[in-house]
Write a protein that holds these residues in place. Sequence first.
Motif, PDB file in Angstrom:
ATOM      1  N   VAL A  49       8.281  -6.094 -12.831  1.00  0.00           N
ATOM      2  CA  VAL A  49       9.578  -5.417 -12.735  1.00  0.00           C
ATOM      3  C   VAL A  49       9.498  -4.087 -13.487  1.00  0.00           C
ATOM      4  N   ILE A  50      10.084  -3.060 -12.891  1.00  0.00           N
ATOM      5  CA  ILE A  50      10.218  -1.770 -13.587  1.00  0.00           C
ATOM      6  C   ILE A  50      11.698  -1.589 -13.931  1.00  0.00           C
ATOM      7  N   LEU A  51      11.964  -1.292 -15.199  1.00  0.00           N
ATOM      8  CA  LEU A  51      13.344  -1.021 -15.643  1.00  0.00           C
ATOM      9  C   LEU A  51      13.415   0.460 -15.973  1.00  0.00           C
ATOM     10  N   ARG A  52      14.286   1.178 -15.291  1.00  0.00           N
ATOM     11  CA  ARG A  52      14.336   2.631 -15.435  1.00  0.00           C
ATOM     12  C   ARG A  52      15.779   3.135 -15.371  1.00  0.00           C
ATOM     13  N   ALA A  53      15.940   4.436 -15.601  1.00  0.00           N
ATOM     14  CA  ALA A  53      17.233   5.074 -15.362  1.00  0.00           C
ATOM     15  C   ALA A  53      17.040   6.070 -14.221  1.00  0.00           C
ATOM     16  N   GLN A  54      18.110   6.746 -13.806  1.00  0.00           N
ATOM     17  CA  GLN A  54      17.984   7.715 -12.719  1.00  0.00           C
ATOM     18  C   GLN A  54      17.103   8.888 -13.175  1.00  0.00           C
ATOM     19  N   PRO A  55      16.369   9.491 -12.249  1.00  0.00           N
ATOM     20  CA  PRO A  55      15.481  10.599 -12.624  1.00  0.00           C
ATOM     21  C   PRO A  55      16.247  11.718 -13.330  1.00  0.00           C
ATOM     22  N   GLY A  56      15.658  12.234 -14.385  1.00  0.00           N
ATOM     23  CA  GLY A  56      16.226  13.403 -15.060  1.00  0.00           C
ATOM     24  C   GLY A  56      17.399  13.130 -15.984  1.00  0.00           C
ATOM     25  N   VAL A  57      17.717  11.870 -16.265  1.00  0.00           N
ATOM     26  CA  VAL A  57      18.878  11.603 -17.129  1.00  0.00           C
ATOM     27  C   VAL A  57      18.633  12.137 -18.548  1.00  0.00           C
ATOM     28  N   LYS A  58      19.726  12.539 -19.187  1.00  0.00           N
ATOM     29  CA  LYS A  58      19.625  13.010 -20.580  1.00  0.00           C
ATOM     30  C   LYS A  58      19.595  11.801 -21.522  1.00  0.00           C
ATOM     31  N   VAL A  59      20.403  10.797 -21.178  1.00  0.00           N
ATOM     32  CA  VAL A  59      20.484   9.586 -22.017  1.00  0.00           C
ATOM     33  C   VAL A  59      20.012   8.391 -21.174  1.00  0.00           C
ATOM     34  N   TRP A  60      18.916   7.770 -21.585  1.00  0.00           N
ATOM     35  CA  TRP A  60      18.429   6.573 -20.849  1.00  0.00           C
ATOM     36  C   TRP A  60      19.437   5.442 -21.048  1.00  0.00           C
ATOM     37  N   SER A  61      19.823   5.209 -22.305  1.00  0.00           N
ATOM     38  CA  SER A  61      20.944   4.300 -22.595  1.00  0.00           C
ATOM     39  C   SER A  61      21.468   4.578 -23.996  1.00  0.00           C
ATOM     40  N   ALA A  62      22.809   4.621 -24.106  1.00  0.00           N
ATOM     41  CA  ALA A  62      23.453   4.875 -25.409  1.00  0.00           C
ATOM     42  C   ALA A  62      23.525   3.618 -26.267  1.00  0.00           C
ATOM     43  N   GLY A  63      22.923   2.512 -25.808  1.00  0.00           N
ATOM     44  CA  GLY A  63      22.879   1.302 -26.641  1.00  0.00           C
ATOM     45  C   GLY A  63      24.055   0.382 -26.369  1.00  0.00           C
ATOM     46  N   HIS A  64      24.304  -0.475 -27.311  1.00  0.00           N
ATOM     47  CA  HIS A  64      25.413  -1.429 -27.190  1.00  0.00           C
ATOM     48  C   HIS A  64      26.695  -0.660 -26.884  1.00  0.00           C
ATOM     49  N   ASP A  65      27.561  -1.230 -26.055  1.00  0.00           N
ATOM     50  CA  ASP A  65      28.861  -0.594 -25.829  1.00  0.00           C
ATOM     51  C   ASP A  65      29.692  -0.823 -27.090  1.00  0.00           C
ATOM     52  N   VAL A  66      29.859   0.251 -27.861  1.00  0.00           N
ATOM     53  CA  VAL A  66      30.508   0.094 -29.173  1.00  0.00           C
ATOM     54  C   VAL A  66      31.959  -0.370 -29.009  1.00  0.00           C
ATOM     55  N   GLY A  67      32.575   0.010 -27.895  1.00  0.00           N
ATOM     56  CA  GLY A  67      33.949  -0.430 -27.627  1.00  0.00           C
ATOM     57  C   GLY A  67      34.049  -1.948 -27.516  1.00  0.00           C
ATOM     58  N   GLU A  68      32.950  -2.620 -27.251  1.00  0.00           N
ATOM     59  CA  GLU A  68      32.968  -4.081 -27.100  1.00  0.00           C
ATOM     60  C   GLU A  68      32.535  -4.801 -28.373  1.00  0.00           C
ATOM     61  N   LEU A  69      32.193  -4.030 -29.424  1.00  0.00           N
ATOM     62  CA  LEU A  69      31.811  -4.699 -30.678  1.00  0.00           C
ATOM     63  C   LEU A  69      33.073  -5.136 -31.419  1.00  0.00           C
ATOM     64  N   PRO A  70      33.025  -6.294 -32.103  1.00  0.00           N
ATOM     65  CA  PRO A  70      34.194  -6.700 -32.893  1.00  0.00           C
ATOM     66  C   PRO A  70      34.468  -5.679 -33.992  1.00  0.00           C
ATOM     67  N   GLU A  71      35.750  -5.572 -34.398  1.00  0.00           N
ATOM     68  CA  GLU A  71      36.095  -4.543 -35.383  1.00  0.00           C
ATOM     69  C   GLU A  71      35.927  -5.024 -36.814  1.00  0.00           C
TER      70      GLU A  71
END
Length: 259
Positions: A49-71
Amino acid sequence: MDSIEVRQDGHIGIITLDNPKKLNALSHALVTSLIHALNQFAERDVRVVILRAQPGVKVWSAGHDVGELPEGRRDPLGWDDPLRNLVRSIESHPTPVIAMIEGTVWGGAVELVLACDIIIAVPESTFAVTPARLGVPYNVSGMMTFMSAASLRIVKELAFTAAPVDAVRAERVGMINHVVASDELEAFTLAMAATIADNAPMSIRVMKEQLRVLAGAKPVSPRGFEKVQGLRRVVYDSYDYAEGIRAFKEKRRPAFLGR
Ligand code: YZS
């Protein structure tokens, strides 16, 4: 599928992260789609399996969705957290998973990448281990992912500074496999995937599982584990954890007090 593109080319399965609005943050929805795609590949004749983002993206992934982390006052990276589920799915996936990286990779997405079996990145890509920027007490098996990927000294520098490290240095210290120019990235990755797909899948499958079991065979006493969990709890119960999450949402620098 939501937030990702999935396709199969012969024995090669390709998953492309495709949620540019949220910078491919690892939300519950995106992770659910990813795990579903991996499970489907496991049932088909996919050998790599290859895990990738769209060609030329600036951010591959910003990480955990911080909005979904408990406060606060709840473990932000407990057993059922989406990132934890995803890392386990990659680690126990029956075929090798190659991470193909263009752009910046943040926080939990760095762990996701390091949990993949092979990492190929363009020189401009960067990796930042960010718990200390948000005040997050990273979880125990997550720390193991980092420890398996680099020497203790490098892991400490990345974790304590939270500063991005570029792919060239990451390759030099053995965190990633190859640095390849962006115009060659896809062809290089597909060629490696084709080589793997030509080899014996059962042999590869059992070697991957052996390496997973052996790499995780670090003895920790129940008391040692409980101690670490107790220390983590003090952190996610703290003012600083709540401040880190609040500051992210308010788009300002956190003011940490150390309590
Ligand atoms: O203003 P809108 O609503 O458009 O939203 C903004 C950002 O708030 C949002 N966004 C995120 N939302 C949830 N979770 C995230 N991780 C996240 N990152 C960004 O996306 C919209 C566009 O973001 P901008 O900041 O305006 O974009 P840009 O100026 O291009 O900057 C891109 C970066 C990636 C440099 C910037 O967004 C950034 O620093 N993001 C946070 C990266 C980060 O620290 N991620 C780690 C998250 N934490 C974890 O993975 C672990 C739990 S831990 O903390 O333990 O490491």
